[in-house]
Design a protein around this motif. Sequence first.
Motif, PDB file in Angstrom:
ATOM      1  N   VAL A   1       0.848  -1.198   0.000  1.00  0.00           N
ATOM      2  CA  VAL A   1       0.000   0.000   0.000  1.00  0.00           C
ATOM      3  C   VAL A   1       0.883   1.247   0.000  1.00  0.00           C
ATOM      4  O   VAL A   1       0.641   2.203  -0.753  1.00  0.00           O
ATOM      5  CB  VAL A   1      -0.959   0.000   1.213  1.00  0.00           C
ATOM      6  CG1 VAL A   1      -1.661   1.343   1.360  1.00  0.00           C
ATOM      7  CG2 VAL A   1      -1.976  -1.122   1.082  1.00  0.00           C
ATOM      8  N   GLU A   2       1.909   1.238   0.815  1.00  0.00           N
ATOM      9  CA  GLU A   2       2.824   2.377   0.889  1.00  0.00           C
ATOM     10  C   GLU A   2       3.523   2.618  -0.449  1.00  0.00           C
ATOM     11  O   GLU A   2       3.639   3.755  -0.913  1.00  0.00           O
ATOM     12  CB  GLU A   2       3.869   2.136   1.987  1.00  0.00           C
ATOM     13  CG  GLU A   2       4.799   3.306   2.201  1.00  0.00           C
ATOM     14  CD  GLU A   2       5.785   3.054   3.331  1.00  0.00           C
ATOM     15  OE1 GLU A   2       6.920   3.553   3.213  1.00  0.00           O
ATOM     16  OE2 GLU A   2       5.436   2.357   4.304  1.00  0.00           O
ATOM     17  N   LEU A   3       3.979   1.550  -1.080  1.00  0.00           N
ATOM     18  CA  LEU A   3       4.648   1.675  -2.374  1.00  0.00           C
ATOM     19  C   LEU A   3       3.711   2.228  -3.443  1.00  0.00           C
ATOM     20  O   LEU A   3       4.118   3.021  -4.292  1.00  0.00           O
ATOM     21  CB  LEU A   3       5.203   0.322  -2.821  1.00  0.00           C
ATOM     22  CG  LEU A   3       6.465  -0.145  -2.109  1.00  0.00           C
ATOM     23  CD1 LEU A   3       6.717  -1.619  -2.379  1.00  0.00           C
ATOM     24  CD2 LEU A   3       7.670   0.688  -2.525  1.00  0.00           C
ATOM     25  N   ARG A   4       2.465   1.810  -3.423  1.00  0.00           N
ATOM     26  CA  ARG A   4       1.507   2.266  -4.421  1.00  0.00           C
ATOM     27  C   ARG A   4       1.212   3.744  -4.256  1.00  0.00           C
ATOM     28  O   ARG A   4       0.985   4.462  -5.232  1.00  0.00           O
ATOM     29  CB  ARG A   4       0.207   1.456  -4.353  1.00  0.00           C
ATOM     30  CG  ARG A   4      -0.766   1.830  -5.456  1.00  0.00           C
ATOM     31  CD  ARG A   4      -1.914   0.860  -5.564  1.00  0.00           C
ATOM     32  NE  ARG A   4      -2.637   0.661  -4.333  1.00  0.00           N
ATOM     33  CZ  ARG A   4      -3.585   1.460  -3.873  1.00  0.00           C
ATOM     34  NH1 ARG A   4      -3.961   2.525  -4.532  1.00  0.00           N
ATOM     35  NH2 ARG A   4      -4.196   1.178  -2.729  1.00  0.00           N
ATOM     36  N   GLY A   5       1.231   4.230  -3.016  1.00  0.00           N
ATOM     37  CA  GLY A   5       0.983   5.647  -2.774  1.00  0.00           C
ATOM     38  C   GLY A   5      -0.344   6.088  -3.341  1.00  0.00           C
ATOM     39  O   GLY A   5      -1.370   5.460  -3.109  1.00  0.00           O
ATOM     40  N   GLY A   6      -0.336   7.149  -4.148  1.00  0.00           N
ATOM     41  CA  GLY A   6      -1.567   7.690  -4.710  1.00  0.00           C
ATOM     42  C   GLY A   6      -1.944   7.108  -6.061  1.00  0.00           C
ATOM     43  O   GLY A   6      -2.931   7.522  -6.655  1.00  0.00           O
ATOM     44  N   GLU A   7      -1.162   6.152  -6.532  1.00  0.00           N
ATOM     45  CA  GLU A   7      -1.496   5.541  -7.822  1.00  0.00           C
ATOM     46  C   GLU A   7      -2.757   4.700  -7.695  1.00  0.00           C
ATOM     47  O   GLU A   7      -3.030   4.129  -6.646  1.00  0.00           O
ATOM     48  CB  GLU A   7      -0.349   4.635  -8.297  1.00  0.00           C
ATOM     49  CG  GLU A   7       0.871   5.384  -8.754  1.00  0.00           C
ATOM     50  CD  GLU A   7       1.878   4.448  -9.373  1.00  0.00           C
ATOM     51  OE1 GLU A   7       1.650   4.009 -10.506  1.00  0.00           O
ATOM     52  OE2 GLU A   7       2.875   4.151  -8.704  1.00  0.00           O
ATOM     53  N   ARG A   8      -3.483   4.617  -8.771  1.00  0.00           N
ATOM     54  CA  ARG A   8      -4.703   3.812  -8.768  1.00  0.00           C
ATOM     55  C   ARG A   8      -4.347   2.328  -8.827  1.00  0.00           C
ATOM     56  O   ARG A   8      -3.415   1.944  -9.527  1.00  0.00           O
ATOM     57  CB  ARG A   8      -5.584   4.193  -9.949  1.00  0.00           C
ATOM     58  CG  ARG A   8      -6.053   5.649  -9.886  1.00  0.00           C
ATOM     59  CD  ARG A   8      -6.912   5.991 -11.071  1.00  0.00           C
ATOM     60  NE  ARG A   8      -8.188   5.300 -10.983  1.00  0.00           N
ATOM     61  CZ  ARG A   8      -9.305   5.834 -10.509  1.00  0.00           C
ATOM     62  NH1 ARG A   8      -9.307   7.076 -10.113  1.00  0.00           N
ATOM     63  NH2 ARG A   8     -10.420   5.129 -10.467  1.00  0.00           N
ATOM     64  N   ARG A   9      -5.104   1.535  -8.099  1.00  0.00           N
ATOM     65  CA  ARG A   9      -4.873   0.082  -8.110  1.00  0.00           C
ATOM     66  C   ARG A   9      -4.934  -0.489  -9.517  1.00  0.00           C
ATOM     67  O   ARG A   9      -4.131  -1.333  -9.884  1.00  0.00           O
ATOM     68  CB  ARG A   9      -5.908  -0.645  -7.246  1.00  0.00           C
ATOM     69  CG  ARG A   9      -5.528  -0.743  -5.815  1.00  0.00           C
ATOM     70  CD  ARG A   9      -6.433  -1.746  -5.091  1.00  0.00           C
ATOM     71  NE  ARG A   9      -6.122  -1.690  -3.683  1.00  0.00           N
ATOM     72  CZ  ARG A   9      -7.000  -1.403  -2.735  1.00  0.00           C
ATOM     73  NH1 ARG A   9      -8.250  -1.171  -3.047  1.00  0.00           N
ATOM     74  NH2 ARG A   9      -6.626  -1.375  -1.476  1.00  0.00           N
ATOM     75  N   LEU A  10      -5.906  -0.031 -10.291  1.00  0.00           N
ATOM     76  CA  LEU A  10      -6.071  -0.561 -11.636  1.00  0.00           C
ATOM     77  C   LEU A  10      -4.833  -0.303 -12.499  1.00  0.00           C
ATOM     78  O   LEU A  10      -4.415  -1.173 -13.262  1.00  0.00           O
ATOM     79  CB  LEU A  10      -7.317   0.031 -12.299  1.00  0.00           C
ATOM     80  CG  LEU A  10      -7.656  -0.509 -13.685  1.00  0.00           C
ATOM     81  CD1 LEU A  10      -7.843  -2.031 -13.646  1.00  0.00           C
ATOM     82  CD2 LEU A  10      -8.898   0.167 -14.231  1.00  0.00           C
ATOM     83  N   ALA A  11      -4.229   0.860 -12.355  1.00  0.00           N
ATOM     84  CA  ALA A  11      -3.031   1.191 -13.132  1.00  0.00           C
ATOM     85  C   ALA A  11      -1.866   0.272 -12.762  1.00  0.00           C
ATOM     86  O   ALA A  11      -1.160  -0.243 -13.634  1.00  0.00           O
ATOM     87  CB  ALA A  11      -2.649   2.653 -12.910  1.00  0.00           C
ATOM     88  N   VAL A  12      -1.675   0.057 -11.475  1.00  0.00           N
ATOM     89  CA  VAL A  12      -0.590  -0.817 -11.013  1.00  0.00           C
ATOM     90  C   VAL A  12      -0.851  -2.254 -11.449  1.00  0.00           C
ATOM     91  O   VAL A  12       0.034  -2.925 -11.976  1.00  0.00           O
ATOM     92  CB  VAL A  12      -0.428  -0.741  -9.475  1.00  0.00           C
ATOM     93  CG1 VAL A  12       0.599  -1.749  -8.980  1.00  0.00           C
ATOM     94  CG2 VAL A  12      -0.032   0.677  -9.055  1.00  0.00           C
ATOM     95  N   ALA A  13      -2.063  -2.709 -11.239  1.00  0.00           N
ATOM     96  CA  ALA A  13      -2.418  -4.082 -11.602  1.00  0.00           C
ATOM     97  C   ALA A  13      -2.223  -4.321 -13.097  1.00  0.00           C
ATOM     98  O   ALA A  13      -1.612  -5.325 -13.498  1.00  0.00           O
ATOM     99  CB  ALA A  13      -3.859  -4.379 -11.191  1.00  0.00           C
ATOM    100  N   SER A  14      -2.696  -3.405 -13.916  1.00  0.00           N
ATOM    101  CA  SER A  14      -2.548  -3.539 -15.366  1.00  0.00           C
ATOM    102  C   SER A  14      -1.082  -3.581 -15.771  1.00  0.00           C
ATOM    103  O   SER A  14      -0.682  -4.402 -16.596  1.00  0.00           O
ATOM    104  CB  SER A  14      -3.248  -2.384 -16.083  1.00  0.00           C
ATOM    105  OG  SER A  14      -4.628  -2.455 -15.881  1.00  0.00           O
TER     106      SER A  14
END
Length: 68
Positions: free
Chosen positions: A12-25
């Motif tokens: 969660v910390e690494l993802r920060g403000g990025e959207r989950r969908l963007a990271v997952a994709s």
Amino acid sequence: MTNHKTIAERLVELRGGERRLAVASACGISKSALTMYELGARIPRDEIKVRLAAYYGTTVEEIFFKSQ
């Protein structure tokens, strides 16, 4: 090995403000899978650990095996 809660918090910390969908994709996984990892409900298989670490510019060890 690090516990699920600690791994979840790191993701969660690494993802920060990025959207989950963007990271997952970008990592070739589903949004629901990423959500499960971030909730500590599941730990990704090794192939996905490598993809997540590469995406976040860190190592598998830093995310999944480093002690607190």
